[in-house]
Design an enzyme around this catalytic site. Structure first.
Site, mmCIF file in Angstrom:
data_model
loop_
_atom_site.group_PDB
_atom_site.id
_atom_site.type_symbol
_atom_site.label_atom_id
_atom_site.label_comp_id
_atom_site.label_asym_id
_atom_site.label_seq_id
_atom_site.Cartn_x
_atom_site.Cartn_y
_atom_site.Cartn_z
ATOM 1 N N ASP A 159 0.737 -1.597 -0.345
ATOM 2 C CA ASP A 159 -0.304 0.137 0.125
ATOM 3 C C ASP A 159 0.364 1.702 -0.035
ATOM 4 O O ASP A 159 0.921 2.447 0.368
ATOM 5 C CB ASP A 159 -0.774 0.433 1.442
ATOM 6 C CG ASP A 159 -2.061 1.108 0.816
ATOM 7 O OD1 ASP A 159 -2.601 1.764 0.047
ATOM 8 O OD2 ASP A 159 -2.285 1.682 2.057
ATOM 9 N N ASP A 217 -2.671 -5.091 -5.294
ATOM 10 C CA ASP A 217 -2.467 -3.433 -5.317
ATOM 11 C C ASP A 217 -1.171 -4.096 -6.006
ATOM 12 O O ASP A 217 -0.028 -3.055 -6.218
ATOM 13 C CB ASP A 217 -3.132 -2.493 -4.425
ATOM 14 C CG ASP A 217 -4.354 -2.275 -4.648
ATOM 15 O OD1 ASP A 217 -4.494 -2.631 -5.838
ATOM 16 O OD2 ASP A 217 -4.336 -1.985 -4.133
ATOM 17 N N ASP A 238 -14.679 0.952 5.152
ATOM 18 C CA ASP A 238 -13.333 1.387 4.793
ATOM 19 C C ASP A 238 -12.615 2.156 5.373
ATOM 20 O O ASP A 238 -11.608 2.675 5.768
ATOM 21 C CB ASP A 238 -13.736 1.956 3.329
ATOM 22 C CG ASP A 238 -14.394 1.225 2.703
ATOM 23 O OD1 ASP A 238 -13.584 0.068 2.170
ATOM 24 O OD2 ASP A 238 -14.795 1.278 1.589
#
Length: 367
Positions: free
Chosen positions: A159, A197, A348
């Site tokens: 991330d 990701d 989230d």
């Protein structure tokens, strides 16, 4: 994350289902980006469950292009597992359902989310226990004749140092962790969503760092498939509102995703909201640009029933809905599965701490 293309946040244990750790749960969740995606995805009668992760500081989104959909599967395409998907018996939503038998929202949340199969994330770097934890999930699926979905999520520099930062201390340690992860895969059918990701969000790395990460990811795919030839390994393709198909395919090729020795294809839309129709077109365009033999794609449909928010809100946005139910039979050429990689109802970070289960959010999505 500014104008993030995709974001995954980890909170103790990853992604919506469980961290399969028995202890803390790292729950990654992706932050969606606004998109003009048409909202063409019908709600399933009974949607399924998926994990959640929140991310941050994703690369800025490139202008969205409309990739042309390809037709027909490749001749060499391997058959997609035919068995049903596995629902692991431990998750935050199941914990809530069991603890709240009299809550008026319980029936809807249970039938539309808790009863559905979802991915199991492994987000903590725990080499001493990861083999046993993975084996517990894969053996559980094998015992029921169902296909588990597992998510290794421990790449170093995860991330880009944002909300879901963490992972292994370095690539050498990561390679060892992957070896141990692979040792738990068993010999049955299993779907592996390899490092969300890790490819699409690699712009924050230097050229040398990207090269080393991609070499480690290519190795990871080979190790996983050598450990279990029936494992289907998918690589990170971001989503339709992020990189162009050509750019994403170039990154994927460097990470080994074009080689049948390490890859069965790509995944997209993890913890995001882009409409299924957009993801199908985008994934086919990525596969066309990627080349390779017999590759397909899987799409996270957990929260994309209404498409992405027009205002670009990524954090527990209002007005979202459950997407198509998880299935290994999509009826779409080169689209191997619709999966719930993120568990609907896990925050989230706005309706609760990142990765925590919010019954009100889950109920809104399920309705």
């Amino acid at each position: 994350m500014v104008a993030a293309a995709s974001v995954v946040v980890v909170a103790g244990s990853v992604s919506g289902v469980i961290s399969a750790a028995g202890q803390g749960r790292d729950a990654p969740e992706a932050r969606p980006v606004a998109s003009a995606s048409p909202r063409l995805v019908p709600l399933p009668a009974v949607p399924s469950a998926s994990p959640s992760v929140t991310k941050s500081a994703s690369p800025s989104v490139e202008p969205k292009r409309s990739p042309s959909a390809s037709t027909g599967a490749r001749k060499e395409r391997r058959a997609v597992p035919s068995a049903r998907l596995y629902r692991h018996p431990a998750s935050r939503v199941l914990d809530w359902v069991r603890a709240h038998p009299d809550d008026p929202r319980r029936a809807v949340i249970e039938s539309r989310i808790a009863d559905q199969p979802a991915a199991v994330w492994f987000a903590d770097w725990s080499p001493d226990t990861v083999t046993a934890r993975v084996r517990a999930v894969t053996s559980g699926g094998a015992a029921q004749g169902r296909v588990p979905v597992v998510v290794p999520y421990a790449i170093p520099g995860r991330d880009c140092g944002g909300h879901s930062e963490g992972g292994a201390p370095d690539l050498g340690a990561y390679d060892d962790w992957i070896d141990r992860f692979a040792a738990g895969l068993g010999g049955g059918e299993v779907v592996v969503i390899l490092e969300p990701d890790s490819v699409a969000q690699a712009d924050c790395l230097s050229a040398g760092q990207r090269e080393r990460r991609f070499a480690s990811l290519a190795r990871a795919g080979r190790v996983l498939k050598e450990a279990n030839p029936r494992a289907r390994v998918y690589y990170d393709a971001g989503h339709s509102g992020w990189h162009t198909p050509a750019k994403q395919a170039d990154l994927l090729r460097q990470a080994g995703a074009a080689s049948s020795d390490s890859s069965d294809g790509v995944f997209s839309n993890v913890s995001n909201f882009h409409a299924t129709a957009d993801e199908i077109a985008y994934d086919r365009a990525v596969l066309d640009a990627l080349g390779g033999t017999g590759l397909g794609a899987v799409i996270d449909t957990s929260r994309n029933g209404n498409g992405a928010p027009a205002d670009g809100e990524w954090c527990d946005p209002e007005g979202r809905a459950l997407g198509r139910a998880p299935t290994l039979t999509t009826g779409e050429a080169r689209i191997d599965a619709y999966l719930w990689v993120k568990l609907p109802g896990e925050s989230d970070g706005c309706k609760g701490a990142p990765g925590t289960f919010s019954p009100s959010y889950a109920y809104d999505l399920a309705r």
